[in-house]
Write an enzyme that holds these catalytic residues in place. Sequence first.
Site, PDB file in Angstrom:
ATOM      1  N   GLY A  52     -17.493  -4.179   6.983  1.00  0.00           N
ATOM      2  CA  GLY A  52     -17.878  -3.476   8.202  1.00  0.00           C
ATOM      3  C   GLY A  52     -18.864  -4.315   8.977  1.00  0.00           C
ATOM      4  O   GLY A  52     -19.452  -5.236   8.425  1.00  0.00           O
ATOM      5  N   CYS A  83     -17.182  -7.411   1.024  1.00  0.00           N
ATOM      6  CA  CYS A  83     -18.121  -7.748   2.102  1.00  0.00           C
ATOM      7  C   CYS A  83     -19.222  -6.684   2.198  1.00  0.00           C
ATOM      8  O   CYS A  83     -20.061  -6.590   1.321  1.00  0.00           O
ATOM      9  CB  CYS A  83     -17.361  -7.964   3.410  1.00  0.00           C
ATOM     10  SG  CYS A  83     -18.349  -8.814   4.645  1.00  0.00           S
ATOM     11  N   TYR A  84     -19.204  -5.845   3.235  1.00  0.00           N
ATOM     12  CA  TYR A  84     -20.213  -4.778   3.336  1.00  0.00           C
ATOM     13  C   TYR A  84     -20.162  -3.892   2.087  1.00  0.00           C
ATOM     14  O   TYR A  84     -21.198  -3.503   1.537  1.00  0.00           O
ATOM     15  CB  TYR A  84     -19.946  -3.946   4.593  1.00  0.00           C
ATOM     16  CG  TYR A  84     -20.953  -2.845   4.843  1.00  0.00           C
ATOM     17  CD1 TYR A  84     -22.131  -3.102   5.514  1.00  0.00           C
ATOM     18  CD2 TYR A  84     -20.708  -1.544   4.402  1.00  0.00           C
ATOM     19  CE1 TYR A  84     -23.064  -2.094   5.746  1.00  0.00           C
ATOM     20  CE2 TYR A  84     -21.626  -0.524   4.623  1.00  0.00           C
ATOM     21  CZ  TYR A  84     -22.807  -0.811   5.301  1.00  0.00           C
ATOM     22  OH  TYR A  84     -23.718   0.203   5.524  1.00  0.00           O
ATOM     23  N   HIS A 170     -13.219 -11.989   1.767  1.00  0.00           N
ATOM     24  CA  HIS A 170     -12.155 -11.027   2.083  1.00  0.00           C
ATOM     25  C   HIS A 170     -10.846 -11.390   1.379  1.00  0.00           C
ATOM     26  O   HIS A 170     -10.114 -12.261   1.872  1.00  0.00           O
ATOM     27  CB  HIS A 170     -11.919 -11.001   3.594  1.00  0.00           C
ATOM     28  CG  HIS A 170     -13.043 -10.364   4.339  1.00  0.00           C
ATOM     29  ND1 HIS A 170     -13.120  -9.011   4.547  1.00  0.00           N
ATOM     30  CD2 HIS A 170     -14.162 -10.896   4.888  1.00  0.00           C
ATOM     31  CE1 HIS A 170     -14.229  -8.723   5.206  1.00  0.00           C
ATOM     32  NE2 HIS A 170     -14.878  -9.859   5.419  1.00  0.00           N
ATOM     33  N   GLU A 172      -8.221  -9.703   1.341  1.00  0.00           N
ATOM     34  CA  GLU A 172      -7.078  -9.132   2.056  1.00  0.00           C
ATOM     35  C   GLU A 172      -6.532 -10.033   3.150  1.00  0.00           C
ATOM     36  O   GLU A 172      -5.434  -9.807   3.630  1.00  0.00           O
ATOM     37  CB  GLU A 172      -7.457  -7.761   2.639  1.00  0.00           C
ATOM     38  CG  GLU A 172      -8.458  -7.767   3.789  1.00  0.00           C
ATOM     39  CD  GLU A 172      -9.920  -7.822   3.365  1.00  0.00           C
ATOM     40  OE1 GLU A 172     -10.198  -8.288   2.243  1.00  0.00           O
ATOM     41  OE2 GLU A 172     -10.794  -7.425   4.153  1.00  0.00           O
ATOM     42  N   GLY A 225      14.933   3.315  22.082  1.00  0.00           N
ATOM     43  CA  GLY A 225      16.005   2.492  21.526  1.00  0.00           C
ATOM     44  C   GLY A 225      15.435   1.396  20.641  1.00  0.00           C
ATOM     45  O   GLY A 225      16.171   0.657  20.000  1.00  0.00           O
ATOM     46  N   GLY A 226      14.108   1.291  20.578  1.00  0.00           N
ATOM     47  CA  GLY A 226      13.465   0.293  19.725  1.00  0.00           C
ATOM     48  C   GLY A 226      13.332   0.798  18.290  1.00  0.00           C
ATOM     49  O   GLY A 226      13.658   1.947  17.991  1.00  0.00           O
ATOM     50  N   VAL A 227      12.826  -0.077  17.439  1.00  0.00           N
ATOM     51  CA  VAL A 227      12.831   0.244  16.017  1.00  0.00           C
ATOM     52  C   VAL A 227      11.844   1.371  15.665  1.00  0.00           C
ATOM     53  O   VAL A 227      12.138   2.210  14.807  1.00  0.00           O
ATOM     54  CB  VAL A 227      12.589  -1.031  15.169  1.00  0.00           C
ATOM     55  CG1 VAL A 227      11.205  -1.605  15.367  1.00  0.00           C
ATOM     56  CG2 VAL A 227      12.853  -0.780  13.697  1.00  0.00           C
ATOM     57  N   ASP A 228      10.698   1.433  16.346  1.00  0.00           N
ATOM     58  CA  ASP A 228       9.698   2.437  15.966  1.00  0.00           C
ATOM     59  C   ASP A 228      10.193   3.861  16.250  1.00  0.00           C
ATOM     60  O   ASP A 228      10.226   4.715  15.359  1.00  0.00           O
ATOM     61  CB  ASP A 228       8.370   2.210  16.708  1.00  0.00           C
ATOM     62  CG  ASP A 228       7.812   0.809  16.501  1.00  0.00           C
ATOM     63  OD1 ASP A 228       8.184   0.177  15.504  1.00  0.00           O
ATOM     64  OD2 ASP A 228       7.012   0.350  17.339  1.00  0.00           O
ATOM     65  N   SER A 229      10.600   4.107  17.496  1.00  0.00           N
ATOM     66  CA  SER A 229      11.004   5.475  17.826  1.00  0.00           C
ATOM     67  C   SER A 229      12.316   5.848  17.133  1.00  0.00           C
ATOM     68  O   SER A 229      12.508   7.002  16.739  1.00  0.00           O
ATOM     69  CB  SER A 229      11.107   5.671  19.342  1.00  0.00           C
ATOM     70  OG  SER A 229      12.011   4.760  19.912  1.00  0.00           O
ATOM     71  N   LYS A 373       4.331  -3.478  12.093  1.00  0.00           N
ATOM     72  CA  LYS A 373       5.713  -3.587  12.565  1.00  0.00           C
ATOM     73  C   LYS A 373       6.677  -4.022  11.450  1.00  0.00           C
ATOM     74  O   LYS A 373       7.766  -3.477  11.307  1.00  0.00           O
ATOM     75  CB  LYS A 373       5.776  -4.608  13.696  1.00  0.00           C
ATOM     76  CG  LYS A 373       7.065  -4.579  14.455  1.00  0.00           C
ATOM     77  CD  LYS A 373       6.945  -3.615  15.584  1.00  0.00           C
ATOM     78  CE  LYS A 373       8.159  -3.505  16.440  1.00  0.00           C
ATOM     79  NZ  LYS A 373       7.929  -2.510  17.499  1.00  0.00           N
TER      80      LYS A 373
END
Length: 517
Positions: A52, A83-84, A170, A172, A225-229, A373
């Site tokens: 943080g 870290c924090y 870190h 990650e 029409g995209g992948v998310d929706s 994504k």
Amino acid sequence: MTVVILDFGGQYAHLISRRVRELGFRAETVPYDISLGELEAFRADAYILSGGPSSLLSPDPPMPSAEALQRIVGSGKPVLGICYGHQLLASFFGARLERREAGEYGPSTFRLLRPDPLFEGLPREFRVWMSHRDSVSQLPESLVALGETGYSPVAAFRHRRLKVYGLQFHPEVRHTEHGYEILGNFLRRVSSLAPDWSVDDYLEERVAEARRRCGGGNALIAVSGGVDSTTVALILLKALGRERVHLVFIDTGLLREGEAERAASTLRRLGFSHVHVVDAGETFLERLRGVTDPEEKRRVVAETFLEVLSREKVELEKRYGKFTCLAQGTIYPDRIETGKAGRGSVKIKSHHNVAMGSVEGLELFEPLRDLYKDEVRRLALRLGVPGEVVERHPFPGPGLAIRVVGEVTAEKLALLRKATRIVEEEFKRAGLYGHVWQAFPVLLPARSVGVKGDSRSYEYVLALRAVVSEDGMTASFARLPWGFLERLAGRLVNEVEGVNRVLYDITDKPPATIEYE
Ligand code: XMP
């Protein structure tokens, strides 16, 4: 197996959850000041305390409540502070912290001081990514240092008796060598947890959530029409069945060539019965007249979108009965860039879904809100979304409006639409489409002098943007072959009337962003 991540607002905090999922565990990211009751409800098998931006040496540092912290550390469950979080755990046990003149930012060499299951299978020295100014300078009897860097005498520690660990660096982030293995060691060796979570579980949980939250009536979703929706729509379809799921495709007039027809036919093929296409191009263009500020453009598009969608909902209710929820394909980067991802994140730009909010009277359902994504793409494939939709480059909600720098007009949109088609065609033809995250032209508010045929021209300048990226959060410009760029630029100036110059953008993100507005 559930790993609870306490988020102290660090830039990389959310990446931890992603790594935990990649390792095969359920990750729950919660605010650091979660109540004891809420925390207990997760029945965590392990805890991770994130980094943080704050300093524990400041007057009022972010802290979990005393009971929650006591529960975490005293639970006997493994705890890892990063870290924090590392400094917080160390100071909880009585370590001394120190604020130094300079900080340790960027790569450092980590040296292992003693073997431990956390570092099993790793070399004695490797590169780690640091981002801190305060340091743990002295440990109490109960803690022991496991590693150091030239700057940090305690770059890693553990409790002598408990499974409590701290890492100043870190693990990650990809810049840390062996970071993924360290997190894997923490969960598998130190915590003895067996991976039991997969994308299928995520799917099942979201389907159950959709039933719970949207089960009382019809569900509405604005699709692109995209992948998310498309993925969200399929989750709804699984949960509610085809009669109660209504897909609304709003043609904003800011889309690419043939997009409305293509999206509607793909969605119908996927088994949706109610796909409603609303043509609102004129309204959007009218509202955008005279608007040049990027955030104002985003605001106008989101507001108009919500207005059109709300009107459509009223019409649909007359025909199909009550609607209870609005589903959206918001993903994690949309939230973080809009500054709406927990405490302490700052606004870069207002991503469309997040800025739009919900239709009055409908509960918002965002099943992808914690995913990146590439994680959504994996989920989409499980759901049977066609490869061509899964692989399609992201296209922003405000569409071409944020790729026309300056005022948006019908003429400029027509020009950019044509240029966009050519860019996509050429990338596909050259086999480069799948190798880049996005590739698109941007219409700059500038004209330049050129010579076409034997006459002088004074026409628009297009910028070509093509980037490679893992998740859109950072990106590098694509190193494209000159021959390809030459051919593409040739087609653009020859075929797109009103353009006589093409620039190639060689800026990374950061400091630039992918889109121009
Ligand atoms: P930036 O420009 O912030 O974009 O580097 C990161 C990624 O997000 C996409 N993007 C959006 N996606 N709604 C979306 O759904 C939006 O308002 C939006 N703005 C940017 C962008 O295309 C890139 O992939």
